[in-house]
Design a protein around this motif. Structure first.
Motif, PDB file in Angstrom:
ATOM      1  N   GLY A  68       4.443  14.106 -63.169  1.00 50.37           N
ATOM      2  CA  GLY A  68       5.388  12.792 -63.012  1.00 50.37           C
ATOM      3  C   GLY A  68       4.529  11.633 -63.359  1.00 50.37           C
ATOM      4  N   SER A  69       4.779  11.053 -64.438  1.00 46.51           N
ATOM      5  CA  SER A  69       4.074   9.699 -64.839  1.00 46.51           C
ATOM      6  C   SER A  69       2.615   9.893 -64.687  1.00 46.51           C
ATOM      7  N   GLY A  70       1.697  11.206 -64.996  1.00 47.32           N
ATOM      8  CA  GLY A  70       0.644  11.188 -64.865  1.00 47.32           C
ATOM      9  C   GLY A  70      -0.184  12.015 -63.685  1.00 47.32           C
ATOM     10  N   ARG A  71       0.804  11.966 -62.600  1.00 47.28           N
ATOM     11  CA  ARG A  71       0.320  12.687 -61.395  1.00 47.28           C
ATOM     12  C   ARG A  71       1.103  14.032 -61.145  1.00 47.28           C
ATOM     13  N   GLU A  72      -0.013  14.740 -60.571  1.00 43.09           N
ATOM     14  CA  GLU A  72       0.460  16.313 -60.371  1.00 43.09           C
ATOM     15  C   GLU A  72       1.493  15.985 -59.084  1.00 43.09           C
ATOM     16  N   LEU A  73       2.663  16.798 -59.244  1.00 44.73           N
ATOM     17  CA  LEU A  73       3.857  16.500 -58.318  1.00 44.73           C
ATOM     18  C   LEU A  73       3.465  17.885 -57.298  1.00 44.73           C
ATOM     19  N   ARG A  74       3.651  17.862 -56.055  1.00 41.67           N
ATOM     20  CA  ARG A  74       3.746  18.956 -55.389  1.00 41.67           C
ATOM     21  C   ARG A  74       4.816  19.349 -55.022  1.00 41.67           C
ATOM     22  N   ARG A  75       5.529  19.408 -56.032  1.00 39.23           N
ATOM     23  CA  ARG A  75       6.956  20.135 -55.722  1.00 39.23           C
ATOM     24  C   ARG A  75       7.373  21.041 -56.890  1.00 39.23           C
ATOM     25  N   GLY A  76       7.832  22.162 -56.805  1.00 42.00           N
ATOM     26  CA  GLY A  76       8.086  22.997 -57.877  1.00 42.00           C
ATOM     27  C   GLY A  76       9.281  22.603 -58.644  1.00 42.00           C
ATOM     28  N   TYR A  77       9.239  23.083 -59.863  1.00 37.10           N
ATOM     29  CA  TYR A  77      10.660  22.648 -60.720  1.00 37.10           C
ATOM     30  C   TYR A  77      10.983  23.803 -61.498  1.00 37.10           C
ATOM     31  N   ALA A  78      12.398  23.920 -61.713  1.00 36.80           N
ATOM     32  CA  ALA A  78      12.635  25.371 -62.452  1.00 36.80           C
ATOM     33  C   ALA A  78      13.747  25.286 -63.288  1.00 36.80           C
ATOM     34  N   VAL A  79      13.725  25.755 -64.265  1.00 39.18           N
ATOM     35  CA  VAL A  79      14.830  25.526 -65.457  1.00 39.18           C
ATOM     36  C   VAL A  79      15.939  26.974 -65.269  1.00 39.18           C
ATOM     37  N   LEU A  80      17.134  26.714 -65.102  1.00 36.99           N
ATOM     38  CA  LEU A  80      18.121  27.693 -64.961  1.00 36.99           C
ATOM     39  C   LEU A  80      18.134  28.353 -66.384  1.00 36.99           C
ATOM     40  N   ASP A  81      18.208  29.911 -66.241  1.00 36.41           N
ATOM     41  CA  ASP A  81      18.482  30.877 -67.238  1.00 36.41           C
ATOM     42  C   ASP A  81      19.841  31.086 -67.162  1.00 36.41           C
ATOM     43  N   ASN A  82      20.490  30.032 -68.190  1.00 37.93           N
ATOM     44  CA  ASN A  82      22.163  29.983 -67.990  1.00 37.93           C
ATOM     45  C   ASN A  82      22.772  31.338 -68.286  1.00 37.93           C
ATOM     46  N   PRO A  83      22.280  32.182 -69.040  1.00 40.43           N
ATOM     47  CA  PRO A  83      23.005  33.500 -69.088  1.00 40.43           C
ATOM     48  C   PRO A  83      23.349  34.226 -67.872  1.00 40.43           C
ATOM     49  N   SER A  84      22.024  34.220 -67.160  1.00 43.44           N
ATOM     50  CA  SER A  84      22.011  35.349 -65.862  1.00 43.44           C
ATOM     51  C   SER A  84      22.617  34.338 -64.657  1.00 43.44           C
ATOM     52  N   VAL A  85      22.600  33.128 -64.894  1.00 47.21           N
ATOM     53  CA  VAL A  85      23.262  32.352 -63.921  1.00 47.21           C
ATOM     54  C   VAL A  85      25.054  32.489 -64.051  1.00 47.21           C
ATOM     55  N   VAL A  86      25.367  32.406 -65.245  1.00 51.00           N
ATOM     56  CA  VAL A  86      26.921  32.325 -65.209  1.00 51.00           C
ATOM     57  C   VAL A  86      27.328  33.759 -65.144  1.00 51.00           C
ATOM     58  N   ALA A  87      26.460  35.021 -65.460  1.00 50.34           N
ATOM     59  CA  ALA A  87      26.870  36.195 -65.136  1.00 50.34           C
ATOM     60  C   ALA A  87      26.800  36.416 -63.702  1.00 50.34           C
ATOM     61  N   ALA A  88      25.993  35.878 -62.852  1.00 51.11           N
ATOM     62  CA  ALA A  88      25.765  36.175 -61.650  1.00 51.11           C
ATOM     63  C   ALA A  88      27.089  35.597 -60.815  1.00 51.11           C
ATOM     64  N   PHE A  89      27.515  34.199 -61.399  1.00 50.68           N
ATOM     65  CA  PHE A  89      28.613  33.729 -60.698  1.00 50.68           C
ATOM     66  C   PHE A  89      30.005  34.423 -61.043  1.00 50.68           C
ATOM     67  N   ARG A  90      29.964  34.865 -62.330  1.00 49.25           N
ATOM     68  CA  ARG A  90      31.193  35.705 -62.746  1.00 49.25           C
ATOM     69  C   ARG A  90      31.240  36.891 -61.765  1.00 49.25           C
ATOM     70  N   ALA A  91      29.849  37.731 -61.333  1.00 49.17           N
ATOM     71  CA  ALA A  91      30.256  38.758 -60.561  1.00 49.17           C
ATOM     72  C   ALA A  91      30.749  38.785 -59.168  1.00 49.17           C
ATOM     73  N   ILE A  92      31.029  37.446 -58.824  1.00 53.82           N
ATOM     74  CA  ILE A  92      31.418  37.244 -57.470  1.00 53.82           C
ATOM     75  C   ILE A  92      32.819  37.529 -57.125  1.00 53.82           C
ATOM     76  N   GLY A  93      33.643  37.559 -58.153  1.00 54.20           N
ATOM     77  CA  GLY A  93      35.025  37.843 -57.768  1.00 54.20           C
ATOM     78  C   GLY A  93      36.120  36.847 -57.738  1.00 54.20           C
ATOM     79  N   VAL A  94      35.601  35.752 -58.658  1.00 52.88           N
ATOM     80  CA  VAL A  94      36.538  34.383 -58.937  1.00 52.88           C
ATOM     81  C   VAL A  94      37.465  35.057 -59.843  1.00 52.88           C
ATOM     82  N   VAL A  95      39.009  34.542 -59.889  1.00 50.00           N
ATOM     83  CA  VAL A  95      39.644  34.843 -60.901  1.00 50.00           C
ATOM     84  C   VAL A  95      39.399  33.916 -62.074  1.00 50.00           C
ATOM     85  N   GLU A  96      39.334  34.383 -63.258  1.00 51.51           N
ATOM     86  CA  GLU A  96      39.229  33.539 -64.417  1.00 51.51           C
ATOM     87  C   GLU A  96      40.405  33.202 -65.250  1.00 51.51           C
TER      88      GLU A  96
END
Ligand SMILES: Cc1cc2nc3c(=O)[nH]c(=O)nc-3n(C[C@H](O)[C@H](O)[C@H](O)COP(=O)(O)OP(=O)(O)OC[C@H]3O[C@@H](n4cnc5c(N)ncnc54)[C@H](O)[C@@H]3O)c2cc1C
Length: 378
Positions: A68-96
């Protein structure tokens, strides 16, 4: 369709997160939207510790290092893998329900959601997670807003060079302020390189951002292009109906000074669902009130006001001073950075972070920060 406990309007991160949490509370829940079931098209990043809010089976691409602005940040960061995230939500049993919500009628015993197809769906509580459209919460904010804009290209990891190293995330590599490079690793050995304007009124146009990006990285043949534009100054007090709980961007939950909301909605959705479930033991109006209170309890309100002040401060700074300002921010102790960036319940720490930056910057910047309260956005 039988009467439902909860109808959620919108199938973005906020809609799915709250719908899944409601199912977890044993509530009969539907998500309604024109794009229910479709994979989100935007690249969503969250802080590493916010990944726990994702459903089982969701995948992310974690950055190996974060700058961040040239400093190493001691905190992880992650990008969502959208297909797997949406599939995981859809598997929960919400009516679509694939449809558009036109309006809703609210009464003491619940609500009827009116759909574009003419169908009417009865439920106890409606959650408006329709994003910046705020379908049941006052409509899109009007006037010239403070906007975050960005223009990004997706390229293969092997095609990038410094300051971006394979697998690492870069926040705010300054070239020619006020814009900076945001670079994150994506699933499938790819990288998103995005020229970003954090906040401007109106937002900087995509043409200029594209030129700035190409001046920075040279000619590329992108695998995909991402264009970002959304308002940062959405009020935290949308129009309220007694049976409705605004949530996510519709509720003004987007961080006024960073534009983030995904990590926050993942963390807040279970609390909202628990509150609605408890309230339903009495009546729908109580349940919706409890849901709203779980979104905007006093702590988050104060934090939001402080962050809005942060946004005003940003807008008041001359572009050439931005790298110094953010350098001071990323030099703060990690817990204070964390509070300002992503903790909705810690007003003291958020204020301490702001004070810490104020103390660390030269007087020219301090003066600008002090007078910024006289030029509120919107
Ligand atoms: C390109 C882009 C990248 C971003 N990246 C990040 C990031 O990395 N991290 C982060 O925290 N934030 C990010 N943001 C900011 C913000 O978090 C996102 O805008 C996020 O999508 C907001 O989530 P939401 O679920 O509240 O709204 P949205 O994702 O906008 O979802 C709203 C939903 O409502 C539906 N809808 C709209 N109208 C109707 C209607 N009439 N009836 C039914 N449904 C309707 C839409 O189809 C959509 O599914 C980004 C924003 C953009 C635009």
């Amino acid at each position: 369709m039988e009467r439902l406990d909860v109808v959620v309007v919108g199938s973005g991160p906020a809609g799915w997160a709250v719908a899944a949490a409601c199912v977890g509370e044993g509530l009969a829940t539907a998500v309604v939207g024109p794009k229910v079931g479709e994979v989100w098209g935007s690249t969503f990043g969250v802080w590493g510790d916010q990944v726990d809010g994702l459903p089982m089976g969701a995948k992310v691409k974690r950055a190996t290092k974060v700058w961040g602005s040239g400093r190493e940040l001691r905190r992880g960061y992650a990008v969502l893998d959208n297909p797997s995230v949406v599939a995981a939500f859809r598997a929960i049993g919400v009516v679509e329900v694939v449809d558009k919500v036109v309006t809703a009628e609210f009464g003491p015993r619940g609500a009827t959601v009116v759909l574009g197809s003419g169908r009417r769906v009865a439920c106890a509580v409606v959650v408006d997670a329709s994003g910046f459209r705020r379908v049941l919460s006052g409509g899109p904010v009007r006037g010239t807003r403070v906007e975050q804009t960005a223009y990004g290209v997706v390229v293969r990891s092997s095609d990038v060079g410094p300051p971006v190293h394979s697998g690492e995330a870069v926040f705010m590599d300054w070239g020619l302020p006020p814009t900076f490079l945001y670079a994150v690793p994506l699933p499938g050995d790819r990288v998103l390189l995005e020229e970003t304007s954090l906040a401007a009124r109106p937002g900087i146009g995509w043409g200029e951002l594209k030129d700035r990006l190409h001046a920075r990285i040279g000619p590329v043949s992108p695998l995909a292009v991402e264009r970002v534009r959304f308002p940062l100054d959405v009020p935290a007090t949308p129009v309220r109906h007694r049976g409705c709980v605004p949530f996510g961007a519709a509720a003004g939950m987007v961080h006024p000074a960073t534009g983030y909301s995904v990590g926050d909605v993942l963390a807040t959705a279970p609390r909202v669902a628990t509150a609605i479930a408890a309230g339903l033991a009495r009546d729908p109006v109580t349940a919706a009130g409890a849901g709203r209170a779980a979104v905007w309890s006093p702590g988050p309100r104060v934090v939001h006001a402080l962050r809005r002040y942060g946004l005003r401060a940003l807008l008041g700074l001359p572009p050439r001073r931005l790298p110094e300002f953010f350098g001071a921010f990323f030099d703060l102790p990690e817990p204070l950075q964390r509070a300002y960036l992503s903790e909705r319940e810690r007003p003291r720490e958020v204020a301490a972070a702001m004070l810490g930056v104020f103390r660390a910057v030269p007087w020219e910047i301090r003066r600008k920060l002090l007078v910024s309260r006289h030029s509120p956005p919107g």
